[in-house]
Design a protein around this motif. Structure first.
Motif, PDB file in Angstrom:
ATOM      1  N   GLY A 275     121.575  10.509 118.058  1.00 51.37           N
ATOM      2  CA  GLY A 275     120.221  10.360 118.568  1.00 51.37           C
ATOM      3  C   GLY A 275     119.319   9.608 117.620  1.00 51.37           C
ATOM      4  N   ILE A 276     118.384  10.323 116.973  1.00 48.70           N
ATOM      5  CA  ILE A 276     117.463   9.691 116.026  1.00 48.70           C
ATOM      6  C   ILE A 276     118.239   9.430 114.739  1.00 48.70           C
ATOM      7  CG2 ILE A 276     115.316   9.952 114.746  1.00 48.70           C
ATOM      8  CD1 ILE A 276     114.433  11.952 116.945  1.00 48.70           C
ATOM      9  N   ASN A 277     118.458   8.160 114.440  1.00 51.71           N
ATOM     10  CA  ASN A 277     119.281   7.742 113.317  1.00 51.71           C
ATOM     11  C   ASN A 277     118.383   7.114 112.256  1.00 51.71           C
ATOM     12  OD1 ASN A 277     121.181   6.710 111.553  1.00 51.71           O
ATOM     13  ND2 ASN A 277     122.387   5.661 113.125  1.00 51.71           N
ATOM     14  N   SER A 278     117.979   7.911 111.267  1.00 51.61           N
ATOM     15  CA  SER A 278     117.084   7.452 110.203  1.00 51.61           C
ATOM     16  C   SER A 278     117.928   6.998 109.019  1.00 51.61           C
ATOM     17  CB  SER A 278     116.136   8.583 109.793  1.00 51.61           C
ATOM     18  OG  SER A 278     115.306   8.184 108.741  1.00 51.61           O
ATOM     19  N   ARG A 279     117.805   5.727 108.657  1.00 47.55           N
ATOM     20  CA  ARG A 279     118.656   5.195 107.593  1.00 47.55           C
ATOM     21  C   ARG A 279     117.901   4.144 106.776  1.00 47.55           C
ATOM     22  NH1 ARG A 279     123.219   2.450 111.498  1.00 47.55           N
ATOM     23  NH2 ARG A 279     123.869   1.283 109.673  1.00 47.55           N
ATOM     24  N   VAL A 280     118.505   3.725 105.699  1.00 48.62           N
ATOM     25  CA  VAL A 280     117.960   2.689 104.809  1.00 48.62           C
ATOM     26  C   VAL A 280     116.521   3.018 104.393  1.00 48.62           C
ATOM     27  CG1 VAL A 280     117.934   0.204 104.375  1.00 48.62           C
ATOM     28  CG2 VAL A 280     119.271   1.088 106.278  1.00 48.62           C
TER      29      VAL A 280
END
Length: 516
Positions: free
Chosen positions: A268-273
């Motif tokens: 779903g919510i993919n928080s990266r970098v």
């Protein structure tokens, strides 16, 4: 007396809203119940706000070519314009139109190099069939009450790189509201994404919308090196039958609240970098890995509260798989600079089902689905800053603006951005209207803790409200009323912006002085 067309449209939508509310029993507000329901919320309210074509000419379009003609027929690319759309817009009725105020294309609805435009579905509805909406190098755009479906990047026909709505290259202040974005499969079937923001797209709100039946919901940043897009709000949206990217966030700051997620099949919510996202009062149902960092070891961050996880499964931690669950907890804090009202997560499925999407009468929640619903929250002070009012004492020391660079949002005829840093109180900059922004910038990080905004002698007191913004990060350093001297915690930056958010006339800024 016959009412203007826009008023008649809103009145009809309000009637639809009341009938639907009575049928569902959900507490709702129609578009004319309160002026606030017709205004953008979230990050689109920042950076000077988002008003679209308000105050401009209203035209009706039933083909894509007519939409392009309306853009090209304006006096210039920033003349306010409201385009009411009815019917099916497709490749067969969309062609490129040329003009000084537009830059259009045959295979998509092109909002390129334009500002102050509202695109709104009316009457029996507006459907963009296999034809995407592309926003590029544009600002102050509103898109409401339309359906965009089955846009493909491969096969035939193709449009907009396969994105239902895509924004890229220096886009800011866009409100997308009550739209339905849908595909009929994933990348293998020729589709790409429903809502993509790339390459310095900022201050965007997606509200009361449906995103469904797609492999990819949407992203912020097209690659791990594109971390310039930021400040995006997602609220009261339905994500249904989406494989992943609901959304994918690369860098920047996002806020997602009161959304209903159903059948997120992979993630779903993919928080990266290094992305930061505040995730509150959402309802996740029948889904997998609804929050975390996925498919990379470049971690992102989240602050969570009030969410409900209904039949959500979580995969194991791995080298490129970092789920927030099975018991999600915060690993950062995210300051939100605007006021908003939360619905309790328990009633989010009913509220979102009754309000989200096109042809729902622009209905919104009034926040009363539960007696425990909080009232509007006060605007929090961004981290490391405090609202301030001008002080009567002018700063002392070297004026760092002398020898620096400058730019701004607009400039009135006969004025110059450089006039605010020339040390001459007889020259000045004015925005093209009563509000606008002016910036001082340096080639290397410079420490600043004080500024002095000096109006020309004949216009002192014209500026009624303002904000000082870190131009590198978008963080608000100070806000207040009346021009003059302002102090704030010392900040190292390359660019500092003075945003005039209210004025009693046309401001004239003679000097924008900066001090360490």
């Amino acid at each position: 007396m016959r009412r203007p067309r826009a008023t008649r449209v809103h009145a009809a939508l309000a009637t639809m809203a009341l009938a639907a509310a009575a049928a569902t029993g959900v507490a709702l507000s129609g578009p004319e119940a309160s002026a606030a329901t017709d205004d953008a919320g979230g990050y689109a309210t920042q950076n000077g706000g988002t008003t679209g074509g308000t105050g401009g000419q209203t035209v009706r379009a039933t083909t894509g070519t007519q939409i392009h003609q309306a853009l090209c027929n304006r006096a210039d690319s920033s003349t306010p314009l409201v385009i009411e759309v009815e019917g099916t817009i497709d490749h067969g009725n969309t062609s490129k139109v040329s003009g000084d105020s537009c830059d259009t294309a045959d295979d998509r609805i092109e909002l390129k190099g334009v500002s102050n435009v509202t695109l709104i579905g009316v009457g029996s509805g507006a459907v963009f069939d296999q034809l995407g909406i592309h926003v590029r190098d544009s600002s102050n755009i509103i898109i409401r009450n339309v359906t965009v479906r089955n846009v493909k990047k491969s096969g035939s026909p193709t449009s907009n790189g396969g994105d239902a709505i895509g924004m890229e290259t220096d886009v800011h202040n866009v409100w997308v509201d009550h739209v339905t974005l849908e595909a009929s499969g994933g990348e293998d079937e020729g589709y790409d994404s429903l809502f993509d923001l790339k390459d310095n797209t900022r201050y965007v709100t997606l509200s009361y919308s449906i995103l469904r039946n797609s492999g990819r919901g949407g992203l912020v940043g097209h690659s791990d090196t594109d971390v310039s897009s930021s400040f995006v709000t997602y609220h009261h949206n339905l994500y249904e039958n989406i494989d992943s990217r609901a959304p994918l966030l690369r860098g920047g700051t996002a806020h997602t609240y009161d959304n209903y997620f159903v059948s997120l099949n992979k993630s779903g919510i993919n928080s990266r970098v290094g992305a930061h996202v505040k995730v509150e009062n959402n309802y996740f149902k029948d889904s997998k890995d609804v929050l975390g960092t996925f498919y990379t070891d470049k971690l992102g961050y989240w602050q969570v509260s009030g969410n409900i996880y209904d039949n959500v499964t979580w995969s194991a931690e791995g080298t490129e798989n970092h789920p927030a669950g099975p018991d999600p907890t915060s690993n950062t804090t995210v300051s939100i600079p605007y006021s908003y009202r939360l619905d309790p997560a328990a009633c989010v499925p009913d509220v979102v089902t009754a309000t989200a999407g096109a042809n729902k009468g622009l209905r919104v929640s009034d926040g009363s689905c539960s007696p425990q619903t909080p009232g509007p929250t006060p605007t929090p002070t961004p981290s490391g800053s405090a609202p301030t009012s001008p002080t009567p004492t002018r700063p002392s020391g070297a004026n760092l603006s002398i020898g620096a660079g400058s730019d701004g949002s607009s400039k009135a005829s006969g004025t110059s951005y450089g006039n605010v840093r020339d040390g001459d109180l007889g020259t000045y900059w004015s925005p093209a209207g009563p509000t606008g922004s002016i910036s001082i910038k340096w080639g290397s990080p410079t420490s600043v803790s004080r500024i002095d905004i000096r109006e020309t002698a004949g216009t002192v007191g014209t500026i009624t409200s303002w904000r000082v913004v870190n131009g590198d990060t978008g963080v608000v350093l100070a806000s207040g009323s009346g021009a003059g001297a302002v102090t704030f915690p010392q900040t190292s930056l390359r660019k500092i912006t003075y945003e005039i958010t209210g004025a009693s006339g046309t401001p004239q800024v003679a000097e924008f002085e900066t001090y360490a």
